[in-house]
Design a protein around this motif. Sequence first.
Motif, short mmCIF file in Angstrom:
data_model
loop_
_atom_site.label_atom_id
_atom_site.label_comp_id
_atom_site.label_asym_id
_atom_site.label_seq_id
_atom_site.Cartn_x
_atom_site.Cartn_y
_atom_site.Cartn_z
N ARG A 37 0.82 -1.22 0.00
CA ARG A 37 0.00 0.00 0.00
C ARG A 37 0.85 1.27 0.00
NH1 ARG A 37 -5.18 -1.40 0.59
NH2 ARG A 37 -5.74 -3.22 1.85
N SER A 38 1.81 1.35 0.91
CA SER A 38 2.50 2.62 1.11
C SER A 38 3.99 2.58 0.78
CB SER A 38 2.32 3.08 2.57
OG SER A 38 2.86 2.12 3.46
N GLY A 39 4.50 1.42 0.42
CA GLY A 39 5.93 1.32 0.12
C GLY A 39 6.24 1.28 -1.36
N ARG A 40 5.28 1.68 -2.20
CA ARG A 40 5.45 1.63 -3.65
C ARG A 40 4.86 2.89 -4.27
NH1 ARG A 40 7.38 -2.22 -1.48
NH2 ARG A 40 7.36 -4.40 -2.11
N TRP A 41 5.18 3.14 -5.53
CA TRP A 41 4.63 4.31 -6.21
C TRP A 41 3.17 4.06 -6.59
CZ3 TRP A 41 8.29 1.03 -8.24
CH2 TRP A 41 7.99 0.38 -9.44
N ASP A 42 2.47 5.15 -6.87
CA ASP A 42 1.01 5.10 -7.00
C ASP A 42 0.53 4.17 -8.11
OD1 ASP A 42 0.97 6.93 -4.96
OD2 ASP A 42 0.52 8.66 -6.24
N SER A 43 1.22 4.17 -9.25
CA SER A 43 0.73 3.45 -10.42
C SER A 43 1.24 2.01 -10.51
CB SER A 43 1.13 4.19 -11.70
OG SER A 43 2.55 4.22 -11.83
N LEU A 44 1.93 1.54 -9.49
CA LEU A 44 2.52 0.20 -9.56
C LEU A 44 1.46 -0.88 -9.72
CD1 LEU A 44 5.07 -1.68 -9.16
CD2 LEU A 44 4.35 -1.84 -6.78
N VAL A 45 1.75 -1.84 -10.59
CA VAL A 45 0.97 -3.07 -10.69
C VAL A 45 1.92 -4.24 -10.52
CG1 VAL A 45 -0.75 -2.03 -12.20
CG2 VAL A 45 1.20 -3.21 -13.21
N ALA A 46 1.38 -5.41 -10.29
CA ALA A 46 2.20 -6.61 -10.14
C ALA A 46 2.95 -6.89 -11.44
CB ALA A 46 1.34 -7.80 -9.77
N ASN A 47 4.10 -7.53 -11.31
CA ASN A 47 4.90 -7.87 -12.49
C ASN A 47 4.50 -9.21 -13.10
OD1 ASN A 47 6.47 -5.59 -12.82
ND2 ASN A 47 8.02 -6.28 -11.36
N GLY A 48 3.54 -9.89 -12.49
CA GLY A 48 3.04 -11.14 -13.03
C GLY A 48 1.53 -11.10 -13.14
N PRO A 49 0.93 -11.81 -14.09
CA PRO A 49 -0.53 -11.82 -14.24
C PRO A 49 -1.20 -12.51 -13.06
CG PRO A 49 0.47 -13.45 -15.69
CD PRO A 49 1.60 -12.67 -15.10
N VAL A 50 -2.47 -12.20 -12.84
CA VAL A 50 -3.14 -12.68 -11.62
C VAL A 50 -3.39 -14.18 -11.64
CG1 VAL A 50 -4.19 -10.45 -11.15
CG2 VAL A 50 -5.44 -12.13 -12.51
N TRP A 51 -3.39 -14.83 -12.80
CA TRP A 51 -3.52 -16.28 -12.78
C TRP A 51 -2.28 -16.92 -12.16
CZ3 TRP A 51 0.24 -19.24 -14.90
CH2 TRP A 51 1.02 -18.71 -15.94
N HIS A 52 -1.16 -16.18 -12.17
CA HIS A 52 0.10 -16.71 -11.67
C HIS A 52 0.45 -16.16 -10.29
CE1 HIS A 52 4.57 -16.93 -11.42
NE2 HIS A 52 4.37 -18.11 -11.97
N ASP A 53 0.31 -14.85 -10.11
CA ASP A 53 0.74 -14.21 -8.87
C ASP A 53 -0.39 -14.22 -7.84
OD1 ASP A 53 3.11 -13.79 -10.07
OD2 ASP A 53 3.19 -11.63 -9.74
N ARG A 54 -0.63 -15.40 -7.28
CA ARG A 54 -1.66 -15.55 -6.24
C ARG A 54 -1.37 -16.81 -5.45
NH1 ARG A 54 -5.65 -19.36 -7.21
NH2 ARG A 54 -5.72 -20.29 -9.29
N PHE A 55 -2.08 -16.97 -4.33
CA PHE A 55 -2.02 -18.19 -3.56
C PHE A 55 -3.05 -19.19 -4.11
CE2 PHE A 55 -0.49 -15.99 0.62
CZ PHE A 55 0.75 -15.81 0.05
N PRO A 56 -2.86 -20.48 -3.88
CA PRO A 56 -3.79 -21.47 -4.43
C PRO A 56 -5.21 -21.35 -3.91
CG PRO A 56 -1.72 -22.51 -3.79
CD PRO A 56 -1.68 -21.11 -3.26
#
Length: 456
Positions: free
Chosen positions: A60-79
Amino acid sequence: MTDLNRTAFRTSPEQAAEKTEIDTLVVGAGQAGVAISEHLSKLGVPHLVLERSRIAEAWRSGRWDSLVANGPVWHDRFPGLAFDDLDPDAFASKERIADYFEAYAKQFNAPIRTGVEVKRVVRNADRPGFTIETSDGVIEARRVVAATGPFQRPVIPPIAPQDPRFEQLHSADYRNPQQLPEGAVLVVGAGSSGVQIADELQRAGKRVYLSVGAHDRPPRAYRNRDFCWWLGVLGLWDAETVQPGKEHVTIAVSGARGGETIDFRALAHQGITLVGLTKAFDGAVVRFESDLADNLARGDQNYLSLLDAADAYIARNGLDLPEEPQARRVLPVPDCVANPLLELDLVEAGVTSVIWATGYALDFSWLQVGAFDAQGKPQHQRGVSSEPGVYFVGLPWLSRRGSTFIWGVWHDAKHIADHIATQRKYLAYQDAGQRQAHAHAASETQAPNVSILGVS
């Protein structure tokens, strides 16, 4: 939250002196802390997670405003939870990721206590376990899991000039272009953070100089598959050791604007001035290494090697994936690469800001146990520390290349939780044996005095 969350800590003076006892204490409630808590919960291990701010606060607060994940959501998630509100190939915003971890923790009623900072952990000298000093009292724990992640202390190299004419900040403190004063910007560091920040600043109308060091440059996608998929099927996520010479190489990849392959030549043609590795400052004059072309060439080599491996995999497995010849096309050499700047007078160039996208250092000063080498680096095997009872989760290359990705943290945490559960089983056997011995001794004390011949 559980009853433990509501009652374990109080701020009254009377309770401040009380000690809370728990089997396992987890420090940090980011992705690593939530992951280890889930596995410990499934195994029935009593535990408590402490977080000095909010769950997933770094997102939330340790990144710049427009940051998105570097991996798609099918991959960057827990099972155990999908991003049902997003397309599987989308890249989640930082706020959406933080919300995701809050929702995930709520699913299994994770025993997380927020707003509590761990100040010091020391091993007990006369009894098992550790004493933990927190901002809200003292805790006794048999085991401690450090789940504070790799982004602990922003690093600005000592070459940074002490010059009030320039606004200097680490990428951890950058939020948006409006935050910076008027004028050009020098961005030092061309990993994912530096590239995305430089691109955003240039699109906002600023003149940008980007200092490019050694890097890997994977394709965002190739032949209708994201690079996360390619690294998976090629077995590269499971690589267990860093290649020699690659220990400190950054990766330039982005999920911005739906995901794009980072091409430094394209950035130069877009208007960003590329320079080599930043070497030194002499007043307002910054000097660069003459390695820009070599760094780009090595990045190209890394890029093309993945394309070659992907092509070979497709042919070997008979996959029907569309060819993509344009992926191998090379843009014309920009002038800033053909005639690289070796020094730049920041004042003459109108540079008023320097952003240091130069990474982070680990800071385990609060963990005062024998789990570190002479350089302060954690000593562990797959997160199981050399100090019995101390564990690490969320660190780069904890077990494999994928350890720093969200899904990799979840799998690493499972291994650590299994280790903790196994240790508890051994101790339970030991405790049962001690209880039997005590019971037997008590029965002997209470038995009548009978001779071995059975004559009283």
